[in-house]
Design a protein around this motif. Structure first.
Motif, PDB file in Angstrom:
ATOM      1  N   PRO A  86       0.624  -1.533  -0.200  1.00 57.08           N
ATOM      2  CA  PRO A  86      -0.016   0.007  -0.320  1.00 57.08           C
ATOM      3  C   PRO A  86       0.918   1.226  -0.064  1.00 57.08           C
ATOM      4  O   PRO A  86       1.632   1.413   0.532  1.00 57.08           O
ATOM      5  CB  PRO A  86      -0.619   0.051   1.394  1.00 57.08           C
ATOM      6  CG  PRO A  86      -0.813  -1.229   2.088  1.00 57.08           C
ATOM      7  CD  PRO A  86       0.000  -2.228   1.329  1.00 57.08           C
ATOM      8  N   VAL A  87       0.598   2.224  -0.931  1.00 57.49           N
ATOM      9  CA  VAL A  87       1.520   3.586  -1.493  1.00 57.49           C
ATOM     10  C   VAL A  87       1.877   3.880   0.072  1.00 57.49           C
ATOM     11  O   VAL A  87       2.573   4.876   0.322  1.00 57.49           O
ATOM     12  CB  VAL A  87       0.850   4.898  -1.908  1.00 57.49           C
ATOM     13  CG1 VAL A  87       1.357   6.037  -1.710  1.00 57.49           C
ATOM     14  CG2 VAL A  87       0.444   4.349  -3.081  1.00 57.49           C
ATOM     15  N   GLY A  88       1.338   4.339   1.304  1.00 59.72           N
ATOM     16  CA  GLY A  88       1.409   4.530   2.531  1.00 59.72           C
ATOM     17  C   GLY A  88       2.528   3.709   3.968  1.00 59.72           C
ATOM     18  O   GLY A  88       2.715   4.528   4.800  1.00 59.72           O
ATOM     19  N   VAL A  89       2.245   2.191   3.107  1.00 56.87           N
ATOM     20  CA  VAL A  89       3.089   1.480   4.315  1.00 56.87           C
ATOM     21  C   VAL A  89       4.255   0.989   3.839  1.00 56.87           C
ATOM     22  O   VAL A  89       5.071   0.520   2.617  1.00 56.87           O
ATOM     23  CB  VAL A  89       1.996   0.260   4.701  1.00 56.87           C
ATOM     24  CG1 VAL A  89       2.798  -0.443   5.096  1.00 56.87           C
ATOM     25  CG2 VAL A  89       0.910   0.480   4.548  1.00 56.87           C
ATOM     26  N   ASN A  90       5.597   1.471   4.334  1.00 57.56           N
ATOM     27  CA  ASN A  90       7.247   0.975   4.343  1.00 57.56           C
ATOM     28  C   ASN A  90       7.007  -0.412   3.925  1.00 57.56           C
ATOM     29  O   ASN A  90       6.685  -0.724   5.369  1.00 57.56           O
ATOM     30  CB  ASN A  90       7.884   1.429   5.719  1.00 57.56           C
ATOM     31  CG  ASN A  90       9.349   1.682   5.049  1.00 57.56           C
ATOM     32  OD1 ASN A  90       9.539   0.338   4.638  1.00 57.56           O
ATOM     33  ND2 ASN A  90       9.795   1.938   5.962  1.00 57.56           N
ATOM     34  N   PRO A  91       6.996  -1.428   3.208  1.00 55.07           N
ATOM     35  CA  PRO A  91       7.794  -2.482   3.341  1.00 55.07           C
ATOM     36  C   PRO A  91       8.548  -3.420   3.664  1.00 55.07           C
ATOM     37  O   PRO A  91       8.571  -4.073   3.998  1.00 55.07           O
ATOM     38  CB  PRO A  91       7.219  -2.725   1.285  1.00 55.07           C
ATOM     39  CG  PRO A  91       7.719  -1.708   1.041  1.00 55.07           C
ATOM     40  CD  PRO A  91       7.807  -0.070   1.507  1.00 55.07           C
ATOM     41  N   GLY A  92       8.979  -2.532   4.384  1.00 53.73           N
ATOM     42  CA  GLY A  92      10.807  -2.785   4.837  1.00 53.73           C
ATOM     43  C   GLY A  92      11.412  -3.745   3.983  1.00 53.73           C
ATOM     44  O   GLY A  92      11.130  -3.879   3.301  1.00 53.73           O
ATOM     45  N   ALA A  93      11.705  -5.266   4.517  1.00 49.38           N
ATOM     46  CA  ALA A  93      13.047  -5.841   3.448  1.00 49.38           C
ATOM     47  C   ALA A  93      13.282  -6.496   3.658  1.00 49.38           C
ATOM     48  O   ALA A  93      13.822  -7.299   3.370  1.00 49.38           O
ATOM     49  CB  ALA A  93      14.466  -5.318   4.048  1.00 49.38           C
ATOM     50  N   ASP A  94      12.036  -7.720   5.039  1.00 41.94           N
ATOM     51  CA  ASP A  94      12.369  -9.111   4.848  1.00 41.94           C
ATOM     52  C   ASP A  94      12.148  -9.680   3.837  1.00 41.94           C
ATOM     53  O   ASP A  94      12.891 -10.647   3.479  1.00 41.94           O
ATOM     54  CB  ASP A  94      11.570  -9.263   6.054  1.00 41.94           C
ATOM     55  CG  ASP A  94      10.035  -8.912   5.799  1.00 41.94           C
ATOM     56  OD1 ASP A  94       9.698  -7.797   5.114  1.00 41.94           O
ATOM     57  OD2 ASP A  94       8.806  -9.317   6.610  1.00 41.94           O
ATOM     58  N   GLY A  95      11.245  -8.848   3.026  1.00 44.22           N
ATOM     59  CA  GLY A  95      10.918  -9.885   1.428  1.00 44.22           C
ATOM     60  C   GLY A  95      11.884 -10.164   1.044  1.00 44.22           C
ATOM     61  O   GLY A  95      12.606 -10.941  -0.044  1.00 44.22           O
ATOM     62  N   ILE A  96      12.878  -9.414   0.540  1.00 41.02           N
ATOM     63  CA  ILE A  96      14.028  -8.992  -0.280  1.00 41.02           C
ATOM     64  C   ILE A  96      15.035  -9.665   0.032  1.00 41.02           C
ATOM     65  O   ILE A  96      15.213 -10.502  -0.346  1.00 41.02           O
ATOM     66  CB  ILE A  96      14.143  -7.506  -0.131  1.00 41.02           C
ATOM     67  CG1 ILE A  96      13.720  -6.232  -0.655  1.00 41.02           C
ATOM     68  CG2 ILE A  96      15.203  -6.938  -1.577  1.00 41.02           C
ATOM     69  CD1 ILE A  96      14.145  -5.162  -0.561  1.00 41.02           C
ATOM     70  N   LEU A  97      15.405  -9.858   1.709  1.00 45.78           N
ATOM     71  CA  LEU A  97      16.530 -10.394   2.058  1.00 45.78           C
ATOM     72  C   LEU A  97      15.904 -12.028   1.485  1.00 45.78           C
ATOM     73  O   LEU A  97      16.606 -12.542   1.439  1.00 45.78           O
ATOM     74  CB  LEU A  97      16.566 -10.692   3.169  1.00 45.78           C
ATOM     75  CG  LEU A  97      17.077  -8.732   3.771  1.00 45.78           C
ATOM     76  CD1 LEU A  97      17.075  -8.641   5.355  1.00 45.78           C
ATOM     77  CD2 LEU A  97      18.979  -9.322   2.978  1.00 45.78           C
ATOM     78  N   ALA A  98      14.741 -12.743   2.212  1.00 41.86           N
ATOM     79  CA  ALA A  98      13.995 -13.628   2.009  1.00 41.86           C
ATOM     80  C   ALA A  98      14.401 -14.070   0.647  1.00 41.86           C
ATOM     81  O   ALA A  98      14.929 -15.088  -0.095  1.00 41.86           O
ATOM     82  CB  ALA A  98      13.379 -13.716   2.080  1.00 41.86           C
TER      83      ALA A  98
END
Lengths: 173, 181
Positions: A148-160
């Motif tokens: 969602p545009v207002g939500v910072n997706p973090g990085a856990d998905g990228i690292l996984a």
């Protein structure tokens, strides 16, 4: 723009590219005299982080977090690229202010063309989605995520996703 | 597009953590925080109030999540708290830093160490050697793994709390977490 083409583009925005899709190549400016193309990164994984705009609070936090994690991305042999529709001068000022140590590319003219190619353009807002893509060394998308545009997706998905790449070549941190 | 599951704490609370409150408390609140972050500064007082309200029913854990590119003093402040922790005064320094967020440069950190009665030669050595930098990095990476994307981020009984970090919202979330056990 013809009506048909316009319709086509509105249609395109809903189809975010998925794992298994080839990553569309692009060449965008990172500075007034430097073009960065996806092809240059062939042979190593790439993280594409589309975001709506420089300076908005969530983008800032998201990019600050990724900046912090550059050593982790490097350990996984991956390059990080940020993309928004902001122009290069805006990017340069933003990167300098936030001390970002990865390239921000200007998807500026034609506006949002690369975001559209990835199915990550918000026609109604004129900015890209907050969309993440992990592309493998052969140029195939292995993971994508739209936040969602207002939500910072973090990085856990990228690292996984990077760790799940079959031919990952770890280099010492 | 991949959906993400409910974010869980990936590194369980353990001996390496800084903990206030009893192990058997029904509520464990973990904060990923940054001493220079103004929102963490506000959350500090919320946590104090939660601790007052819940007493021994709450176990509170603080983990470091310094975003050093936007908060230039955050890393050294975190190292100072860890260095104080090595001398048994982590929470005293933690509290002092959050109560003096505008003055976190190295000179002030040394002054705070002196005020807390720390062994200054040891403190200064730990700071100049960045003795606790690796531990702080471990904290940050453990947070990233459970989806911490900024500060403060809280986990209530191991599940990331995505609501507002104000007292009423957090009390409601804690009640819900306890009721669901």
């Amino acid at each position: 723009m013809s009506t048909d083409k316009h319709k086509q583009e509105i249609f395109n925005q809903t189809s975010v590219l998925k794992p298994g899709d080839p990553a569309p190549d692009f060449a965008l400016r990172s500075t007034p005299d430097q073009l960065v193309s996806l092809r240059e990164f062939h042979g190593a994984p790439v993280i594409l982080a589309f975001y709506p705009a420089d300076w908005s609070p969530v983008c800032g936090d998201q990019m600050a977090l990724y900046n912090e994690l550059l050593p982790e991305f490097r350990r996984l042999n991956a390059a990080l690229i940020g993309i928004s529709v902001d122009g290069i001068w805006c990017h340069l000022a933003f990167a300098k202010d936030r001390k970002l140590r990865f390239p921000l590319l200007a998807d500026f003219e034609p506006k949002g063309a690369v975001a559209r190619a990835y199915g990550a353009y918000r026609q109604q807002d004129g900015v890209s989605e907050r969309a993440l893509f992990v592309i493998d060394a052969e140029g195939t998308i292995r993971w994508s995520y739209v936040s969602p545009v207002g939500v910072n997706p973090g990085a856990d998905g990228i690292l996984a996703a990077l760790e799940a790449l079959p031919s990952k070549q770890e280099v010492p941190a | 597009m991949t959906r993400r599951a409910e974010a869980k704490l990936t590194v369980p609370v353990g001996e390496r953590d800084h903990i206030q409150g009893p192990t058997e408390a029904p509520v464990t609140l973990v904060e990923y925080g940054d001493y220079e972050c103004p929102y963490c500064g506000q959350a500090y007082f919320v946590v104090k109030e939660l601790q007052r309200l819940l007493g021994n029913r709450l176990r509170f854990v603080f983990r470091n999540f310094p975003l050093t590119t936007v908060h230039p003093y955050a890393q050294h402040a975190a190292e100072a708290a860890e260095a104080a922790g090595a001398q048994g005064k982590f929470w005293e320094m933690h509290d002092h830093l959050f109560e003096h967020q505008q003055e976190l440069d190295d000179k002030h950190l040394k002054k705070y160490a002196a005020q807390l009665g720390l062994d200054l030669s040891r403190f200064n050595r730990d700071m100049s050697e960045h003795r606790y930098a690796a531990r702080i990095r471990e904290d940050l990476l453990s947070g990233v793994r459970c989806g911490v994307n900024g500060t403060p981020t809280f986990c209530i009984n191991g599940v990331r709390y995505d609501g507002a970090p104000d007292l009423d919202s957090m009390v409601a979330a804690i009640k819900e977490a306890v009721a669901s056990v």
